[in-house]
Design a protein around this motif. Sequence first.
Motif, PDB file in Angstrom:
ATOM      1  N   ALA A  57       0.774  -1.024   0.013  1.00  0.00           N
ATOM      2  CA  ALA A  57       0.117  -0.093   0.049  1.00  0.00           C
ATOM      3  C   ALA A  57       0.733   1.270  -0.106  1.00  0.00           C
ATOM      4  CB  ALA A  57      -1.102   0.088   1.116  1.00  0.00           C
ATOM      5  N   ALA A  58       1.888   1.219   0.575  1.00  0.00           N
ATOM      6  CA  ALA A  58       2.912   2.504   0.642  1.00  0.00           C
ATOM      7  C   ALA A  58       3.482   2.770  -0.641  1.00  0.00           C
ATOM      8  CB  ALA A  58       4.122   2.183   1.651  1.00  0.00           C
ATOM      9  N   ASP A  59       3.718   2.014  -1.366  1.00  0.00           N
ATOM     10  CA  ASP A  59       4.404   2.012  -2.785  1.00  0.00           C
ATOM     11  C   ASP A  59       3.041   2.766  -3.664  1.00  0.00           C
ATOM     12  OD1 ASP A  59       6.923   1.152  -2.334  1.00  0.00           O
ATOM     13  OD2 ASP A  59       6.443  -0.842  -3.039  1.00  0.00           O
ATOM     14  N   GLN A  60       1.935   2.089  -3.432  1.00  0.00           N
ATOM     15  CA  GLN A  60       0.746   2.670  -4.255  1.00  0.00           C
ATOM     16  C   GLN A  60       0.273   3.891  -3.933  1.00  0.00           C
ATOM     17  OE1 GLN A  60      -2.172  -0.286  -3.741  1.00  0.00           O
ATOM     18  NE2 GLN A  60      -1.324  -2.014  -4.857  1.00  0.00           N
ATOM     19  N   ALA A  61       0.455   4.334  -2.638  1.00  0.00           N
ATOM     20  CA  ALA A  61       0.124   5.807  -1.909  1.00  0.00           C
ATOM     21  C   ALA A  61       1.001   6.636  -2.353  1.00  0.00           C
ATOM     22  CB  ALA A  61       0.262   5.673  -0.532  1.00  0.00           C
ATOM     23  N   SER A  62       2.302   6.179  -2.521  1.00  0.00           N
ATOM     24  CA  SER A  62       3.523   7.530  -3.047  1.00  0.00           C
ATOM     25  C   SER A  62       3.190   7.508  -4.469  1.00  0.00           C
ATOM     26  CB  SER A  62       4.811   6.721  -2.905  1.00  0.00           C
ATOM     27  OG  SER A  62       4.774   5.410  -3.588  1.00  0.00           O
ATOM     28  N   SER A  63       2.877   6.598  -5.285  1.00  0.00           N
ATOM     29  CA  SER A  63       2.390   6.711  -6.779  1.00  0.00           C
ATOM     30  C   SER A  63       1.431   7.607  -7.152  1.00  0.00           C
ATOM     31  CB  SER A  63       2.257   5.430  -7.540  1.00  0.00           C
ATOM     32  OG  SER A  63       3.561   4.534  -7.404  1.00  0.00           O
ATOM     33  N   LEU A  64       0.358   7.189  -6.113  1.00  0.00           N
ATOM     34  CA  LEU A  64      -0.931   8.119  -6.074  1.00  0.00           C
ATOM     35  C   LEU A  64      -0.618   9.528  -5.902  1.00  0.00           C
ATOM     36  CD1 LEU A  64      -4.018   7.820  -6.628  1.00  0.00           C
ATOM     37  CD2 LEU A  64      -4.133   7.405  -4.274  1.00  0.00           C
ATOM     38  N   LEU A  65       0.360   9.917  -4.813  1.00  0.00           N
ATOM     39  CA  LEU A  65       0.617  11.391  -4.548  1.00  0.00           C
ATOM     40  C   LEU A  65       1.162  11.860  -5.697  1.00  0.00           C
ATOM     41  CD1 LEU A  65       0.802  13.424  -2.091  1.00  0.00           C
ATOM     42  CD2 LEU A  65       2.922  12.112  -1.586  1.00  0.00           C
ATOM     43  N   PHE A  66       2.140  11.299  -6.450  1.00  0.00           N
ATOM     44  CA  PHE A  66       2.922  12.067  -7.470  1.00  0.00           C
ATOM     45  C   PHE A  66       2.131  11.883  -8.751  1.00  0.00           C
ATOM     46  CE2 PHE A  66       6.250  10.973  -4.330  1.00  0.00           C
ATOM     47  CZ  PHE A  66       6.383  12.296  -4.354  1.00  0.00           C
ATOM     48  N   ASP A  67       1.094  11.320  -8.778  1.00  0.00           N
ATOM     49  CA  ASP A  67       0.183  11.333 -10.030  1.00  0.00           C
ATOM     50  C   ASP A  67      -0.235  12.852 -10.459  1.00  0.00           C
ATOM     51  OD1 ASP A  67       0.274   8.549 -10.830  1.00  0.00           O
ATOM     52  OD2 ASP A  67      -1.696   8.295 -10.083  1.00  0.00           O
ATOM     53  N   THR A  68      -0.603  13.689  -9.370  1.00  0.00           N
ATOM     54  CA  THR A  68      -0.776  15.121  -9.899  1.00  0.00           C
ATOM     55  C   THR A  68       0.380  16.007 -10.274  1.00  0.00           C
ATOM     56  OG1 THR A  68      -0.667  15.588  -7.414  1.00  0.00           O
ATOM     57  CG2 THR A  68      -3.035  14.761  -8.336  1.00  0.00           C
ATOM     58  N   TRP A  69       1.696  15.314 -10.235  1.00  0.00           N
ATOM     59  CA  TRP A  69       2.685  16.079 -10.599  1.00  0.00           C
ATOM     60  C   TRP A  69       3.242  16.047 -11.919  1.00  0.00           C
ATOM     61  CZ3 TRP A  69       7.137  16.951  -6.481  1.00  0.00           C
ATOM     62  CH2 TRP A  69       6.724  17.184  -5.118  1.00  0.00           C
ATOM     63  N   PRO A  70       3.768  17.011 -12.547  1.00  0.00           N
ATOM     64  CA  PRO A  70       4.392  16.739 -13.843  1.00  0.00           C
ATOM     65  C   PRO A  70       5.381  15.497 -13.860  1.00  0.00           C
ATOM     66  CG  PRO A  70       4.626  19.070 -13.405  1.00  0.00           C
ATOM     67  CD  PRO A  70       3.982  18.274 -12.051  1.00  0.00           C
ATOM     68  N   GLN A  71       5.424  14.835 -15.117  1.00  0.00           N
ATOM     69  CA  GLN A  71       6.397  13.584 -14.866  1.00  0.00           C
ATOM     70  C   GLN A  71       7.669  14.086 -14.802  1.00  0.00           C
ATOM     71  OE1 GLN A  71       5.774  11.086 -18.407  1.00  0.00           O
ATOM     72  NE2 GLN A  71       7.095   9.686 -17.677  1.00  0.00           N
ATOM     73  N   ASN A  72       8.279  14.980 -15.281  1.00  0.00           N
ATOM     74  CA  ASN A  72       9.568  15.415 -15.330  1.00  0.00           C
ATOM     75  C   ASN A  72       9.915  15.962 -13.893  1.00  0.00           C
ATOM     76  OD1 ASN A  72       9.954  15.005 -18.114  1.00  0.00           O
ATOM     77  ND2 ASN A  72       9.671  17.064 -18.580  1.00  0.00           N
ATOM     78  N   VAL A  73       9.030  16.228 -13.214  1.00  0.00           N
ATOM     79  CA  VAL A  73       9.219  16.771 -11.848  1.00  0.00           C
ATOM     80  C   VAL A  73       9.210  15.476 -11.105  1.00  0.00           C
ATOM     81  CG1 VAL A  73       8.701  18.059  -9.996  1.00  0.00           C
ATOM     82  CG2 VAL A  73       8.556  18.994 -12.210  1.00  0.00           C
ATOM     83  N   ALA A  74       8.203  14.926 -11.092  1.00  0.00           N
ATOM     84  CA  ALA A  74       7.885  13.856 -10.277  1.00  0.00           C
ATOM     85  C   ALA A  74       9.059  12.406 -10.161  1.00  0.00           C
ATOM     86  CB  ALA A  74       6.660  12.987 -10.313  1.00  0.00           C
ATOM     87  N   GLN A  75       9.267  12.050 -11.591  1.00  0.00           N
ATOM     88  CA  GLN A  75      10.011  10.930 -11.625  1.00  0.00           C
ATOM     89  C   GLN A  75      11.263  10.867 -10.745  1.00  0.00           C
ATOM     90  OE1 GLN A  75       8.872   8.195 -13.307  1.00  0.00           O
ATOM     91  NE2 GLN A  75      10.501   7.390 -12.225  1.00  0.00           N
TER      92      GLN A  75
END
Length: 281
Positions: A57-75
């Motif tokens: 769940a922690a990995d999924q939650a972290s991915s979910l949190l960064f879904d709203t960020w631009p990919q170049n910033v989030a990656q």
Amino acid sequence: MLFKSGAYRVLSDAVGHFSRDDGFAMASHVALSGLLALFPLLIFIAALAGFMGLHNAADQASSLLFDTWPQNVAQPVVNEVQRVLTEPRGDILTFGVLAALWFASNGVEALRTALNRAYRQNETRNFIFLRLQSLGLVILGAIVMIGFTFLVVLAPLAIRALTQWMPSVENFLLSIGVARYVVAGSLVTIGLFVAHWALPIGRRSFFELVPGVLATLVMWMAAGSAFGAYLASFANYVTTYGGLAGIMSALVFLYICSAAFILGGELNAALVRQRKPEPAR
């Protein structure tokens, strides 16, 4: 003409108060506090998810949190987050989780300070109450994020059930990742309403919060698209900052988002002042 005049006064009040009360400095404070709170929050989510037996769940939650960020910033940040979350930690359920909670709550306190300024309020509540509220919101937010990850898992099942009656929509819904966007967008919207309602002193109705929340969401979407396009086309943060490029781009993005967040509060306050003008002195 009256509408235009009223709209101009509201925007002038909001932007003017933002400038006079060091809104850009407050945006820097919120951005840095948010970045410092990000890793402790995810560490706490990992500890809580592990305690509940939900190890993925922690990995999924972290991915979910960064879904709203631009990919170049989030990656780059996501890569570091995954490294932190997969590192074996023996102290995670003792001192480590307490420290993570404390540092994550500092980010909430930065939001509180910014909103109190935006709403023209002087904080008079007890420090212990405020800190307990911040800790409670961090814990509640972690539980909500873990809960929302199940929606991401269950959403494909719901889509398959829907396509039994409407087969033509399956490829469209799956191709745009509608489940993740809906869940991430819902989390952000709920979080904004909770922040504006619970953090600053005083009470505001739901409808008094709506304009600022909607304005913040629009500014965030525009800023995310523009900043992502800028990074992809023009910026070369690697040359400027070397190994810190990922963190610096995240910090700049958070600064822009923080300014938009504060402006949302300023807009709400200006609208309230427009409807309830102060008596002449």
